[in-house]
Design a protein around this motif. Structure first.
Motif: not given
Ligand code: FES
Length: 147
Positions: A43-46, A62-76, A129-134, A142-145
């Protein structure tokens, strides 16, 4: 209660409530969903998503939320240091409620668990712990893997 103490308490409350309401309002309005694109498993965020203009000044989120149509929950996507980001799925590890963001932590509205922005448990009943992404960065993005 003495009359003088009662009047003092009322005055503090009368002054404090509007300030509290104003603070809560500004916190709520700070939630921002970033525009996101997908490239394969990334996921690519500018980086500019973290910048907003207020009173003709650049303010850094400090943060932004990221969500796409195929995601049930947002990523912070939380900026923890200069150009260091942590991406956490906002799904409580107790029973799966969506977490709230604010005050530098994640809180669960269902049973009160709290997590650090790195995803570690601060307060139960959640134990995991919460699921986190590299995350990977370059000059612009910023690339969320998503493995
Ligand atoms: S679902 Fe989050 S604390 Fe229970």
């Amino acid at each position: 209660m003495e009359r003088r103490k009662f009047i003092k308490t009322c005055c503090i409350t009368a002054v404090g409530l509007p300030i509290l309401a104003s603070t809560l309002h500004s916190c709520a309005s700070a939630i921002h969903y970033a525009t996101v694109t997908r490239k394969a498993n990334r996921l690519v965020v500018k980086k500019t998503a973290f910048i907003t203009i207020k009173n003709n000044k650049e303010i850094f989120r400090d943060f932004v939320l990221v969500k796409t149509e195929d995601m049930s929950f947002p990523i912070c996507l939380y900026k923890t240091k200069n150009d260091t980001y942590v991406a956490s799925l906002l799904k409580c590890t107790h029973r799966g409620c969506e977490l709230n963001v604010g005050g530098g932590i994640y809180t669960c509205p269902c049973h009160g668990s709290e997590f650090t922005v790195e995803g570690n448990v601060l307060e139960g009943p959640a134990e995991k712990k919460l699921k986190t992404f590299e995350t990977i960065i370059d000059d612009e993005n910023i690339y969320i893997i998503q493995a």
